[in-house]
Write a protein that holds these residues in place. Sequence first.
Motif, PDB file in Angstrom:
ATOM      1  N   LEU A   1    -107.627   4.543 -87.475  1.00 48.11           N
ATOM      2  CA  LEU A   1    -108.086   5.099 -86.208  1.00 48.11           C
ATOM      3  C   LEU A   1    -107.564   4.273 -85.042  1.00 48.11           C
ATOM      4  O   LEU A   1    -107.096   4.811 -84.038  1.00 48.11           O
ATOM      5  CB  LEU A   1    -109.609   5.151 -86.184  1.00 48.11           C
ATOM      6  N   ASN A   2    -107.627   2.959 -85.198  1.00 49.83           N
ATOM      7  CA  ASN A   2    -107.132   2.093 -84.130  1.00 49.83           C
ATOM      8  C   ASN A   2    -105.658   2.327 -83.876  1.00 49.83           C
ATOM      9  O   ASN A   2    -105.206   2.398 -82.736  1.00 49.83           O
ATOM     10  CB  ASN A   2    -107.361   0.625 -84.485  1.00 49.83           C
ATOM     11  N   SER A   3    -104.929   2.457 -84.980  1.00 50.81           N
ATOM     12  CA  SER A   3    -103.494   2.658 -84.858  1.00 50.81           C
ATOM     13  C   SER A   3    -103.197   3.997 -84.185  1.00 50.81           C
ATOM     14  O   SER A   3    -102.325   4.096 -83.326  1.00 50.81           O
ATOM     15  CB  SER A   3    -102.869   2.584 -86.256  1.00 50.81           C
ATOM     16  N   VAL A   4    -103.985   5.008 -84.578  1.00 54.79           N
ATOM     17  CA  VAL A   4    -103.800   6.323 -83.976  1.00 54.79           C
ATOM     18  C   VAL A   4    -104.109   6.272 -82.479  1.00 54.79           C
ATOM     19  O   VAL A   4    -103.386   6.819 -81.647  1.00 54.79           O
ATOM     20  CB  VAL A   4    -104.693   7.352 -84.696  1.00 54.79           C
ATOM     21  N   ARG A   5    -105.191   5.579 -82.159  1.00 52.79           N
ATOM     22  CA  ARG A   5    -105.576   5.487 -80.756  1.00 52.79           C
ATOM     23  C   ARG A   5    -104.497   4.796 -79.930  1.00 52.79           C
ATOM     24  O   ARG A   5    -104.165   5.212 -78.824  1.00 52.79           O
ATOM     25  CB  ARG A   5    -106.899   4.726 -80.630  1.00 52.79           C
ATOM     26  N   LYS A   6    -103.945   3.729 -80.548  1.00 53.07           N
ATOM     27  CA  LYS A   6    -102.916   2.996 -79.832  1.00 53.07           C
ATOM     28  C   LYS A   6    -101.730   3.920 -79.538  1.00 53.07           C
ATOM     29  O   LYS A   6    -101.193   3.956 -78.432  1.00 53.07           O
ATOM     30  CB  LYS A   6    -102.462   1.814 -80.696  1.00 53.07           C
ATOM     31  N   LEU A   7    -101.390   4.683 -80.570  1.00 52.15           N
ATOM     32  CA  LEU A   7    -100.283   5.608 -80.427  1.00 52.15           C
ATOM     33  C   LEU A   7    -100.583   6.627 -79.324  1.00 52.15           C
ATOM     34  O   LEU A   7     -99.731   6.941 -78.476  1.00 52.15           O
ATOM     35  CB  LEU A   7    -100.058   6.317 -81.767  1.00 52.15           C
ATOM     36  N   TYR A   8    -101.833   7.113 -79.345  1.00 52.11           N
ATOM     37  CA  TYR A   8    -102.238   8.104 -78.348  1.00 52.11           C
ATOM     38  C   TYR A   8    -102.093   7.542 -76.941  1.00 52.11           C
ATOM     39  O   TYR A   8    -101.531   8.183 -76.051  1.00 52.11           O
ATOM     40  CB  TYR A   8    -103.687   8.506 -78.616  1.00 52.11           C
ATOM     41  N   VAL A   9    -102.573   6.333 -76.763  1.00 50.10           N
ATOM     42  CA  VAL A   9    -102.510   5.706 -75.439  1.00 50.10           C
ATOM     43  C   VAL A   9    -101.063   5.505 -75.017  1.00 50.10           C
ATOM     44  O   VAL A   9    -100.683   5.782 -73.878  1.00 50.10           O
ATOM     45  CB  VAL A   9    -103.266   4.365 -75.445  1.00 50.10           C
ATOM     46  N   GLN A  10    -100.244   5.061 -75.971  1.00 50.06           N
ATOM     47  CA  GLN A  10     -98.833   4.846 -75.641  1.00 50.06           C
ATOM     48  C   GLN A  10     -98.182   6.138 -75.185  1.00 50.06           C
ATOM     49  O   GLN A  10     -97.412   6.177 -74.229  1.00 50.06           O
ATOM     50  CB  GLN A  10     -98.096   4.269 -76.861  1.00 50.06           C
ATOM     51  N   LEU A  11     -98.520   7.233 -75.867  1.00 49.71           N
ATOM     52  CA  LEU A  11     -97.942   8.518 -75.485  1.00 49.71           C
ATOM     53  C   LEU A  11     -98.488   8.980 -74.140  1.00 49.71           C
ATOM     54  O   LEU A  11     -97.765   9.458 -73.273  1.00 49.71           O
ATOM     55  CB  LEU A  11     -98.240   9.559 -76.561  1.00 49.71           C
ATOM     56  N   ARG A  12     -99.834   8.794 -73.968  1.00 43.68           N
ATOM     57  CA  ARG A  12    -100.484   9.267 -72.741  1.00 43.68           C
ATOM     58  C   ARG A  12     -99.931   8.564 -71.515  1.00 43.68           C
ATOM     59  O   ARG A  12     -99.599   9.176 -70.511  1.00 43.68           O
ATOM     60  CB  ARG A  12    -101.985   9.011 -72.852  1.00 43.68           C
ATOM     61  N   ASP A  13     -99.786   7.212 -71.670  1.00 45.29           N
ATOM     62  CA  ASP A  13     -99.342   6.438 -70.520  1.00 45.29           C
ATOM     63  C   ASP A  13     -97.830   6.334 -70.425  1.00 45.29           C
ATOM     64  O   ASP A  13     -97.301   5.596 -69.596  1.00 45.29           O
ATOM     65  CB  ASP A  13     -99.937   5.013 -70.567  1.00 45.29           C
ATOM     66  N   GLY A  14     -97.159   7.051 -71.303  1.00 45.61           N
ATOM     67  CA  GLY A  14     -95.707   7.040 -71.262  1.00 45.61           C
ATOM     68  C   GLY A  14     -95.103   5.692 -71.618  1.00 45.61           C
ATOM     69  O   GLY A  14     -93.999   5.352 -71.197  1.00 45.61           O
ATOM     70  N   GLU A  15     -95.849   4.877 -72.392  1.00 41.90           N
ATOM     71  CA  GLU A  15     -95.294   3.584 -72.808  1.00 41.90           C
ATOM     72  C   GLU A  15     -94.302   3.788 -73.938  1.00 41.90           C
ATOM     73  O   GLU A  15     -94.214   4.869 -74.533  1.00 41.90           O
ATOM     74  CB  GLU A  15     -96.423   2.658 -73.294  1.00 41.90           C
ATOM     75  N   HIS A  16     -93.616   2.703 -74.268  1.00 43.14           N
ATOM     76  CA  HIS A  16     -92.648   2.773 -75.353  1.00 43.14           C
ATOM     77  C   HIS A  16     -93.387   2.842 -76.696  1.00 43.14           C
ATOM     78  O   HIS A  16     -94.273   2.042 -76.976  1.00 43.14           O
ATOM     79  CB  HIS A  16     -91.742   1.543 -75.309  1.00 43.14           C
ATOM     80  N   VAL A  17     -93.041   3.813 -77.509  1.00 36.40           N
ATOM     81  CA  VAL A  17     -93.635   3.913 -78.847  1.00 36.40           C
ATOM     82  C   VAL A  17     -92.767   3.119 -79.822  1.00 36.40           C
ATOM     83  O   VAL A  17     -91.575   3.393 -79.927  1.00 36.40           O
ATOM     84  CB  VAL A  17     -93.705   5.384 -79.298  1.00 36.40           C
ATOM     85  N   PRO A  18     -93.366   2.153 -80.479  1.00 30.70           N
ATOM     86  CA  PRO A  18     -92.556   1.324 -81.377  1.00 30.70           C
ATOM     87  C   PRO A  18     -91.902   2.183 -82.451  1.00 30.70           C
ATOM     88  O   PRO A  18     -92.537   3.071 -83.025  1.00 30.70           O
ATOM     89  CB  PRO A  18     -93.567   0.358 -82.006  1.00 30.70           C
ATOM     90  N   THR A  19     -90.660   1.898 -82.720  1.00 32.10           N
ATOM     91  CA  THR A  19     -89.974   2.633 -83.773  1.00 32.10           C
ATOM     92  C   THR A  19     -90.277   1.986 -85.114  1.00 32.10           C
ATOM     93  O   THR A  19     -90.884   0.924 -85.205  1.00 32.10           O
ATOM     94  CB  THR A  19     -88.454   2.611 -83.550  1.00 32.10           C
ATOM     95  N   ASN A  20     -89.797   2.680 -86.130  1.00 32.11           N
ATOM     96  CA  ASN A  20     -89.954   2.172 -87.477  1.00 32.11           C
ATOM     97  C   ASN A  20     -89.511   0.737 -87.634  1.00 32.11           C
ATOM     98  O   ASN A  20     -90.233  -0.116 -88.140  1.00 32.11           O
ATOM     99  CB  ASN A  20     -89.081   3.018 -88.402  1.00 32.11           C
TER     100      ASN A  20
END
Lengths: 453, 410, 285
Positions: A124-143
């Motif tokens: 859940l934490n990881s998902v939330r982090k991803l959500y925030v990154q997408l919402r705020d237009g931050e860089h999403v870490p790649t594989n």
Amino acid sequence: MFNRKKKHLPPAATFREVWQKGDASFKLSFFFMGLAQLKHKQWAKGIAYLGLEVAFLIWLVFTGISSLRMLSNLGAIKQKKVVFDEAQGVYITKLPDNSVVILLFGVLSVILVVAMIGLYISNLNSVRKLYVQLRDGEHVPTNSEDLHSLFDSRLHTTLMTIPIIGIVAFNILPTLYMISMAFTNYDGKHAIGFSWTGFKAFGNVLTGDLAGTFFPVLGWTLVWAVMATATTFFFGVLLALLIESKGIQHRAFWRTIFVIVYAVPQFVSLLMMAQFLDLQGPLNNILMNWHLIAHPINFIGASANPLVARITVIVVNMWIGIPVSMLVSTAIIQNLPQDQIEAARMDGANAFQVFNNITFPQILFVMAPALIQQFIGNINNFNVIFLLTKGFPMNNNYNGAGDTDLLVTWLYNLVFGQTQRYNASAVLGILIFLLSATFSLIAYRRTNAFKEG
Amino acid sequence: MTSWKKVTMGSAAVLAAVMLAACGKSSTESTKTTSKDLTGTVKLWVDTTNVDYYKTIVKNFSKKYPKVNVTVTQSPNGSANAKTDVGKDPSKAADVFQVPNDQLGSMADQGYINPLSPAATKAVKKDDVAVAADAVTWKGKMYAYPTDQQAQTLYYNKSMLSADDVKSWKTLTAKGVLATDFTNAYNFYPIFFSAGTQLYGKDGETLKGTNINNAKGVAAMTWFAEQKQNKNVMQTSNTLNQMKSGHAAATIDGPWNAANIKKILGKNFAVAPYPTINVGGKEVQMQAFLGIGSFAVNSHTATKNQKAAATLAQFVTNKQSQLIGYRHNGSIPVNKSAQTSKEVADDPVAKAVMVMSQPGNSVVMPKMTQMATFWNLSAPLINGAYTGSIKPAQYATKLDTFVNAISKDN
Amino acid sequence: MTSYRAQRHLSLALRYLLLIVLAVIWIVPIVWIVLASFSANDTGFVSTFFPEKYTIQNYVDIFTSTQFPFVYWIRNTLFVAVISTILSTFVTICVAYTLSRLRFHFRKPFLQIALVLGMFPGFMSMIALYYILKSFNMLNLGGLILVYVGGAGLGFYVAKGFFDTIPVAIDEAAVMDGATKWQVFWHIGLPMSRPIIVYTALMAFIAPWIDFIFSGIILSASGNSKNYTIAYGLYNMLNGTLGKSTTFFTQFIAGCVIIAVPITIFFVIMQKFYVSGITAGADKG
């Protein structure tokens, strides 16, 4: 270091927000871990989460549920049944359910479920982090960035995974299993199929048929731990000072002589020491030949005087323990600031005053945490008692223990001896833990050694 | 109830004898034909030192039962610890293992071992001495195949003591030093029997049947205390060493140590039944515990291997195997005809052990679960009386406590 | 002046005397053990300081005994010791380094759990360990290695104490230069911790040679004495069959001496690492 921690504080996004505003993959991630990550090309993370969930569910369906259910009563069949097998002409015993195995795998299942819950939260934490990154237009870490972080910001995960698996499997699981055993009637009478009995076993130890043994043994354990720690430390320091004192040559040689005793494996030195000290053993023979004693002394025999045996055990422990504390104190003494001592000498202090007021307190200060650990170690010092006296001399007021038995050797007797009182020994294990924990808590509080911890 | 049991047992024995006499040869032949077909895989546990000769015995077994696959290995901690070794993990333990008879009761109750089939029970009763058959019987069922008997006897140095000297404790300890260990209850609890008491009743199965908390028990306790004053009774943990160095002239020990003592004393080796002792003002026979070594079948053994396991257990305890055990290990047979064979009958050690195994000279070790507690508590009791840490005034209360502790249902 | 010097001489002489007396007291039992291993004795008990008769037969017997395959025991123990030393040292150093140098969420709870676990006596967990290994069909030397390595994660205190004494500034400088944490660990942390690695390895290596309880519980199930390690094998020589201890006692001593000699020499050579290990842990106070 601490600044960085602040940077990692979770940004404001509640799980509710993730659930409401996230796309379908986020919603599904609440049920199927890793989907959101997969959708956003975090393959490694996503596959790991999803794979673990699938594996967990398969396990849960096939064995998990049944082993959790069996944990409630530790197996339904408690009684054996002997039947005659006509075909072979022999008796066959239909055995009770094996509660040992049921309990063990039940505990393991509980651990796995707890681990899964932990994994779910981390998902859940990881998902939330991803959500925030997408919402705020931050860089999403790649594989590859994720994988690289395992060697940088998440290095602790890499280094700790294997050790933690080992600790869970070989320490936590057995310890939890032991603790739960204390609440069953697992003993010689219920050796295969046993059941939960609450605090009954505690009652046996604290007020029942073992109480008359428990409290005296506890008392001796404490006396022993204090004496063993204090004597080896104090005389170790003295010996170190003697070897380090002015004018003594070949110090390494002298130290080595003492260290040899410590280096010999204890099951050799202590088992042989038991013979050396026997009523008809070499020591008594030597002393008699020199006419130092008229009658042999029964140091540690089964019919020895309890006080003599207890003193002997402490003295033998000094024989083994002093060399180590001598080694350690030597290292400390060599690093002690000399100016204070010189100043004291100038002022006319004699050797004893210097030792009493300067050297000893300084060594004590440096050694304090190690001493606490030694004290705890001595409460659980199995080898010296088991190999040297086996708990003897006999005491007719005790039940299954002798005058030099410590709680831990008594525990051993209860498990591996003929009486097979497994639950009582588990209770003892818990009580020993409480004892050690209390002492360490007090001691650490006072020395603050673990404040930084 | 007990008399009824006796009647049935007696009639069963008679019936068995009649049947066997009637069938005679034909029955053995019929087993021979089936023996070739018996299949199974069986693991056998024996004491480390006995592995070699049990391999020989198993070789004989394999000739008769070629389709049974047997592996002989040493048991982890020796037959004396069978109960705990098997108990640790019965499914990993051997299918057939060596065990002293006093552990059979609790092992049967716990469900570790299977009872013998009626046919095997009959065979044991017919072939082995009665006391051995009784010793492996628990609550009316037989649980193991007896193989040897272990009663302690008196070993002494011929050059220091004569055969007449060792007839009574008084003359024995007047003329020579007896080395022994008062911290071992196996040695000295039987003094209570000599004093006229019982342990778990006459049958050894009665929970409340221990009656040493009376004047007789006190007399035994007094006897222990007297031995401390006797200069020629030496407390030691290493009797053999004292015998060798000549500090001691006699000791009490079991047949398992006979070979060692023989080696130490050489031509001066001599053995005799226990002497008489003076307990409570009466000169009575000093008694011993009688232990019966036996083989039991693990109840965790797979059903398909049960028959093979039972057959192996029976085979390793038959006359031929008992004699092999006697030759290699000095184990005194319990098989009637093995006992009368010349090599056994002429052996002074075997003779002494057989005399000691007679009722009145020894008591079979009870098989109660409570025996574990009994061993734990009896040694400190005897040692306490011996060293004087229990004062005569306390004897009665200490005996009461002891009897209570060993007579508890759990 | 002369009296002062005389006094000093007297003091030195007295101190030497005391030291010699102490050294003799300490070493006499060890000398006796070695002497006893050369005694011809079949009573299972050595009652004199000097053997009545000397022999080297005990050493010959222990190496040629069929019941007690001594050479196998040494081989097994060496195998377990080497593998477990490599793995345990790695595990211990990883844990110690992580706990000392890295900061993460789970760190404090881990330290507390480790502290708590360490306070439970180990014997009860043996029954559980036995069944765990059994379910993996690992009641063998491999299983024994697993147990030793599994416990290594909790033996980090001394090594952690050592890492705590290395200034953090070194790491930070490297990170400034763009090094990853792994590089810091691999290129800076490990090379600097040579003494503590040696100490950890030393302890891990010695453990299998002196552990007679764990190894007994795990290895005895096979019933094959060729699978034993040396400590359990030797211990088992004295415990078991009635009358056995008598027959094999001097062989047992000989076996003990054979393994005690290398361990002792090893330890004496390595003692400075031992001291640095212990004091590194203790210096924190």
